[in-house]
Design a protein around this motif. Sequence first.
Motif, short mmCIF file in Angstrom:
data_model
loop_
_atom_site.label_atom_id
_atom_site.label_comp_id
_atom_site.label_asym_id
_atom_site.label_seq_id
_atom_site.Cartn_x
_atom_site.Cartn_y
_atom_site.Cartn_z
N MET A 84 66.41 -32.33 51.34
CA MET A 84 67.80 -32.07 51.49
C MET A 84 68.26 -30.91 52.21
SD MET A 84 70.90 -33.77 51.03
CE MET A 84 72.55 -33.18 50.99
N ARG A 85 67.43 -29.77 51.80
CA ARG A 85 67.55 -28.66 52.37
C ARG A 85 67.41 -28.23 53.80
NH1 ARG A 85 64.94 -26.54 47.01
NH2 ARG A 85 66.74 -25.78 45.97
N ALA A 86 66.36 -29.24 54.30
CA ALA A 86 65.73 -29.49 55.51
C ALA A 86 66.99 -30.13 56.36
CB ALA A 86 64.59 -30.18 55.76
N LEU A 87 67.63 -31.26 55.98
CA LEU A 87 68.89 -31.76 56.54
C LEU A 87 69.82 -30.90 56.62
CD1 LEU A 87 69.86 -35.45 55.40
CD2 LEU A 87 71.56 -33.62 55.61
N VAL A 88 70.51 -30.25 55.72
CA VAL A 88 71.47 -29.30 56.03
C VAL A 88 71.01 -28.18 56.83
CG1 VAL A 88 73.21 -28.00 54.73
CG2 VAL A 88 72.45 -30.08 53.70
N ARG A 89 69.85 -27.68 56.64
CA ARG A 89 69.59 -26.47 57.63
C ARG A 89 69.43 -27.08 59.21
NH1 ARG A 89 70.32 -21.83 56.52
NH2 ARG A 89 68.81 -21.61 54.61
N SER A 90 69.14 -28.37 59.30
CA SER A 90 68.90 -28.88 60.58
C SER A 90 70.43 -29.01 61.21
CB SER A 90 68.35 -30.02 60.72
OG SER A 90 68.20 -30.55 62.11
N LEU A 142 77.23 -27.74 61.51
CA LEU A 142 77.83 -27.23 60.19
C LEU A 142 77.69 -25.67 60.59
CD1 LEU A 142 76.41 -29.13 57.27
CD2 LEU A 142 78.62 -29.53 58.32
N ASP A 143 78.79 -24.96 60.21
CA ASP A 143 78.46 -23.58 60.35
C ASP A 143 77.77 -22.97 58.95
OD1 ASP A 143 80.57 -23.43 62.42
OD2 ASP A 143 82.13 -23.29 61.01
N PRO A 144 76.92 -22.04 59.53
CA PRO A 144 76.18 -21.50 58.43
C PRO A 144 76.93 -20.77 57.34
CG PRO A 144 75.13 -21.02 60.52
CD PRO A 144 76.45 -21.44 60.86
N ARG A 145 76.35 -21.21 56.06
CA ARG A 145 77.34 -20.74 55.11
C ARG A 145 76.42 -20.59 53.86
NH1 ARG A 145 81.12 -23.46 51.77
NH2 ARG A 145 81.63 -24.76 53.67
N GLU A 188 79.44 -30.28 49.32
CA GLU A 188 80.20 -29.59 50.37
C GLU A 188 79.70 -29.83 51.80
OE1 GLU A 188 82.28 -25.84 47.91
OE2 GLU A 188 80.33 -25.55 49.27
N ALA A 189 78.24 -29.63 51.82
CA ALA A 189 77.79 -29.99 53.20
C ALA A 189 77.71 -31.61 53.64
CB ALA A 189 76.26 -29.59 53.15
N ALA A 190 77.69 -32.48 52.82
CA ALA A 190 77.82 -33.95 52.69
C ALA A 190 79.06 -34.25 53.22
CB ALA A 190 77.38 -34.56 51.52
N ALA A 191 80.23 -33.59 52.52
CA ALA A 191 81.67 -33.96 53.13
C ALA A 191 81.90 -33.35 54.33
CB ALA A 191 82.46 -33.21 52.00
N GLU A 192 81.30 -32.19 54.92
CA GLU A 192 81.70 -31.49 56.07
C GLU A 192 81.10 -32.40 57.07
OE1 GLU A 192 80.77 -27.39 55.95
OE2 GLU A 192 82.06 -27.30 54.03
N ALA A 193 79.63 -32.75 56.93
CA ALA A 193 78.89 -33.43 58.00
C ALA A 193 79.33 -34.77 58.05
CB ALA A 193 77.57 -33.58 57.46
N GLY A 194 79.89 -35.35 57.07
CA GLY A 194 80.35 -36.69 57.13
C GLY A 194 81.69 -37.01 57.66
N ARG A 195 82.75 -35.88 57.71
CA ARG A 195 83.84 -36.06 58.50
C ARG A 195 83.15 -35.96 60.14
NH1 ARG A 195 85.70 -32.54 54.35
NH2 ARG A 195 85.38 -30.73 55.70
N LEU A 196 82.14 -35.42 60.47
CA LEU A 196 81.67 -35.44 61.88
C LEU A 196 80.77 -36.55 61.93
CD1 LEU A 196 81.26 -31.45 62.09
CD2 LEU A 196 83.19 -32.88 63.10
N MET A 197 80.30 -36.97 61.13
CA MET A 197 79.23 -38.16 61.25
C MET A 197 79.71 -39.29 60.43
SD MET A 197 75.58 -36.23 61.75
CE MET A 197 75.41 -35.10 63.00
N SER A 222 78.55 -41.25 56.59
CA SER A 222 79.27 -40.06 55.46
C SER A 222 78.68 -40.91 54.14
CB SER A 222 80.80 -40.42 55.63
OG SER A 222 81.28 -41.98 55.49
N ASP A 223 78.77 -42.27 53.91
CA ASP A 223 77.97 -42.78 52.66
C ASP A 223 76.75 -42.35 52.39
OD1 ASP A 223 80.57 -44.17 52.44
OD2 ASP A 223 79.97 -45.92 52.91
N ARG A 224 75.80 -42.44 53.18
CA ARG A 224 74.64 -42.03 53.05
C ARG A 224 74.43 -40.60 52.80
NH1 ARG A 224 71.28 -44.12 57.83
NH2 ARG A 224 69.35 -43.49 56.63
N LEU A 225 75.48 -39.70 53.20
CA LEU A 225 75.34 -38.20 52.87
C LEU A 225 75.96 -37.94 51.45
CD1 LEU A 225 76.61 -37.03 56.46
CD2 LEU A 225 74.50 -36.39 55.33
N ARG A 226 76.87 -38.64 51.16
CA ARG A 226 77.37 -38.49 49.77
C ARG A 226 76.49 -39.04 48.83
NH1 ARG A 226 82.48 -40.30 51.98
NH2 ARG A 226 81.79 -42.44 51.58
#
Length: 230
Positions: A142-148, A155-158, A165-174, A178-182
């Motif tokens: 999961m960390r690899a996914l978000v870092r990628s 995603l902006d590095p934060r 939060e990462a799943a919600a932000e990425a789901g809006r752009l992909m 979105s369901d799989r990210l959540r």
Amino acid sequence: MTGAGGTITAVRIVRGGEDVPVDIPRVPAREAAERELSDPMYHEHDPNLLERGLDRFWDWVGDLFAGAAGAAPGGPLGLVVLVLAVVGLGAALWWRLGTPRRAVRSPETLFGGTVRSAADHRAAATAHAEARRWTEAVQERMRALVRSLEDRAVLDPRPGRTADEAAAEAGRLMPAHSDRLRAAARVFDDVTYGGRSADEAGYLSLCALDEDLRATKPLLTAGTSLETAG
């Protein structure tokens, strides 16, 4: 024997193998007899209060099991089968849900203090998976996914970002993912903060999502209706 004057003229006291005739008045004789009989040696086999209580408890347990064996279908054998079934059910629930914790911690940040690349996190996840440490493997993947996603500027590095939060932000752009990210964020929170245990299926599902996201272009403008594979 008792004489006319109210005395015991011949009291025989046997102690230590000796038979000793003693002439002694009635009251002192009774007191001497009481002292003699109060010797612990005459009561060493009498159960005390605790021992009597334990005996009654074990009798009650024996009666309980005897009654259960009689009521269970198949008698004692049926009771044994029933007990084994209950134990098996408990073991299955423990294996499926993991060891519960006293309290569920609030979600914390996704990454620790050490900054690592997506490749580093994937390598760590693979090593954990090879050792069948599925919980750690899920966390690292999961960390690899978000870092990628951060490396690709999706995603902006934060540093303080959580998995949710990462799943919600990425789901809006992909949105197609979105369901799989959540779901992935929920699995990460469950195994990291909720005391659940991950399994191989959860890890493989997360790996597939990571690979699919790497091949997907995000929505960059409001006019873009669908994301396309790149």
